[in-house]
Scaffold this motif. Sequence first.
Motif, mmCIF file in Angstrom:
data_model
loop_
_atom_site.group_PDB
_atom_site.id
_atom_site.type_symbol
_atom_site.label_atom_id
_atom_site.label_comp_id
_atom_site.label_asym_id
_atom_site.label_seq_id
_atom_site.Cartn_x
_atom_site.Cartn_y
_atom_site.Cartn_z
ATOM 1 N N GLY A 46 0.821 -1.205 0.000
ATOM 2 C CA GLY A 46 0.000 0.000 0.000
ATOM 3 C C GLY A 46 0.859 1.261 0.000
ATOM 4 O O GLY A 46 1.963 1.292 0.537
ATOM 5 N N GLY A 47 0.336 2.327 -0.581
ATOM 6 C CA GLY A 47 1.039 3.601 -0.582
ATOM 7 C C GLY A 47 1.983 3.803 -1.735
ATOM 8 O O GLY A 47 2.469 4.915 -1.946
ATOM 9 N N LYS A 48 2.265 2.754 -2.505
ATOM 10 C CA LYS A 48 3.160 2.878 -3.653
ATOM 11 C C LYS A 48 2.342 3.240 -4.884
ATOM 12 O O LYS A 48 2.098 2.433 -5.765
ATOM 13 N N ILE A 49 1.880 4.470 -4.913
ATOM 14 C CA ILE A 49 1.029 4.909 -6.008
ATOM 15 C C ILE A 49 1.773 5.896 -6.878
ATOM 16 O O ILE A 49 2.689 6.597 -6.433
ATOM 17 N N LYS A 50 1.416 5.944 -8.116
ATOM 18 C CA LYS A 50 2.027 6.875 -9.048
ATOM 19 C C LYS A 50 1.021 7.245 -10.121
ATOM 20 O O LYS A 50 0.052 6.521 -10.365
ATOM 21 N N ASP A 51 1.256 8.389 -10.733
ATOM 22 C CA ASP A 51 0.360 8.827 -11.792
ATOM 23 C C ASP A 51 0.433 7.874 -12.978
ATOM 24 O O ASP A 51 1.458 7.240 -13.239
ATOM 25 N N ILE A 52 -0.670 7.758 -13.658
ATOM 26 C CA ILE A 52 -0.787 6.941 -14.858
ATOM 27 C C ILE A 52 -1.039 7.893 -16.010
ATOM 28 O O ILE A 52 -1.596 8.980 -15.805
ATOM 29 N N GLU A 53 -0.633 7.538 -17.196
ATOM 30 C CA GLU A 53 -0.781 8.439 -18.323
ATOM 31 C C GLU A 53 -2.209 8.982 -18.421
ATOM 32 O O GLU A 53 -3.180 8.238 -18.553
ATOM 33 N N GLY A 54 -2.318 10.297 -18.327
ATOM 34 C CA GLY A 54 -3.608 10.966 -18.429
ATOM 35 C C GLY A 54 -4.421 10.969 -17.156
ATOM 36 O O GLY A 54 -5.517 11.533 -17.112
ATOM 37 N N ILE A 55 -3.891 10.351 -16.081
ATOM 38 C CA ILE A 55 -4.625 10.228 -14.820
ATOM 39 C C ILE A 55 -3.697 10.532 -13.651
ATOM 40 O O ILE A 55 -2.572 10.015 -13.591
ATOM 41 N N THR A 56 -4.157 11.378 -12.738
ATOM 42 C CA THR A 56 -3.386 11.653 -11.523
ATOM 43 C C THR A 56 -3.922 10.805 -10.378
ATOM 44 O O THR A 56 -5.128 10.611 -10.248
ATOM 45 N N CYS A 57 -3.004 10.296 -9.565
ATOM 46 C CA CYS A 57 -3.365 9.424 -8.449
ATOM 47 C C CYS A 57 -2.812 10.008 -7.155
ATOM 48 O O CYS A 57 -1.648 10.412 -7.103
ATOM 49 N N SER A 58 -3.634 10.058 -6.139
ATOM 50 C CA SER A 58 -3.189 10.581 -4.852
ATOM 51 C C SER A 58 -3.790 9.767 -3.721
ATOM 52 O O SER A 58 -4.766 9.034 -3.901
ATOM 53 N N GLU A 59 -3.200 9.921 -2.557
ATOM 54 C CA GLU A 59 -3.631 9.199 -1.365
ATOM 55 C C GLU A 59 -4.055 10.197 -0.303
ATOM 56 O O GLU A 59 -3.436 11.249 -0.141
ATOM 57 N N MET A 60 -5.133 9.882 0.403
ATOM 58 C CA MET A 60 -5.587 10.708 1.506
ATOM 59 C C MET A 60 -6.043 9.820 2.659
ATOM 60 O O MET A 60 -6.334 8.633 2.462
ATOM 61 N N TRP A 61 -6.109 10.421 3.830
ATOM 62 C CA TRP A 61 -6.683 9.756 4.993
ATOM 63 C C TRP A 61 -7.872 10.588 5.447
ATOM 64 O O TRP A 61 -7.741 11.781 5.694
ATOM 65 N N ILE A 62 -9.042 9.987 5.507
ATOM 66 C CA ILE A 62 -10.248 10.715 5.873
ATOM 67 C C ILE A 62 -10.793 10.171 7.190
ATOM 68 O O ILE A 62 -10.544 9.019 7.550
ATOM 69 N N PRO A 63 -11.532 10.982 7.928
ATOM 70 C CA PRO A 63 -11.997 10.545 9.255
ATOM 71 C C PRO A 63 -13.078 9.483 9.197
ATOM 72 O O PRO A 63 -13.918 9.472 8.300
#
Length: 327
Positions: A46-63
């Motif tokens: 988990g947490g090893k994310i990266k952008d993909i062509e034409g798509i941005t990827c991000s991680e957040m923590w929500i309550p």
Amino acid sequence: MKVTKKMIDRQLRFKGRLIDLLLKSSSEEKWVESMVKFKIRSDKSGGKIKDIEGITCSEMWIPRQNSDSKIRILIYRPANHHQDLPGVLWIHGGGYAMGNPEQFVHACTRLIRAKNCVVIAPDYRLSVEAKYPAALEDCYDTLLWMKNQAKELGIRDDQLMVGGESAGGGLTAALTLYARDKGEVKIAFQMPLYPMIDNRNGTESAKDNNAPIWNSNYNKWAWKLYLGELAEDAVPPYAAAARASDYSNLPPTVTFVGDIEPFRDETIQYVDRLRKAGVSVEFEIYKGCYHGFDIINPNAEVSKKATAFYINAFKYAVDHYFVKQNV
């Protein structure tokens, strides 16, 4: 239902049998042990994310509601993101016991490329760490967060959609029931693909099913792990959506299933009950297909047909299904 080699689509046979041999468990204890190990590996990946062509990827923590802890989510957006896009909650599969959202990235990106949208994928609590209703609560908290943060996310709060495969499909079906009854957020459209929705294992397709990938034993063990100490007569529809008695006022639905997998009959029954309740449903059943065939062998012709089916349905939903949030 006993499944023979000849019953399996030719293009699906090799991978299905190979994975089955690699993952085969002979006892409940060994299966649960493998789920725990899988959870540990998933946490490390988990947490090893990266952008993909034409798509941005991000991680957040929500309550989480009623808790100091938080839920990890992944957010996928088109690179040319603009306001007022559909918001999709995509729930990963894994028998309620394994997996993480990173492992189902292809479904999320496929949706975005089909029709610009923002996809939120929650890393919900698995049954090896927390029993029902933990996973459902995490998914609902994420859905409610999407509604409340719609402007910041650039999504429409009248076009919130939910989908997922297998256990993700089961959580989708349960979530639409739960959201309907809670009355805090409305879902415009759902795609519970080959959903895991009935813990009773009493249908013809669920009895003695020995198909590759997911069989009757795995299904029985997974439900036991998810439901914990819940008595059989106390299992609510929010845990197993097939147990619901009221399917009215649920969103338009799209689903498909293979004809040799354990979930075939419960999916057919679910579709029939939705239709009788006046819900619009598109449904396909694919011959010679075991559980998760479209993920196991995406290049098979039958997998391409199944993928095209639900993607085309998703594009139609984006253009036609709107639900004003009057709650």
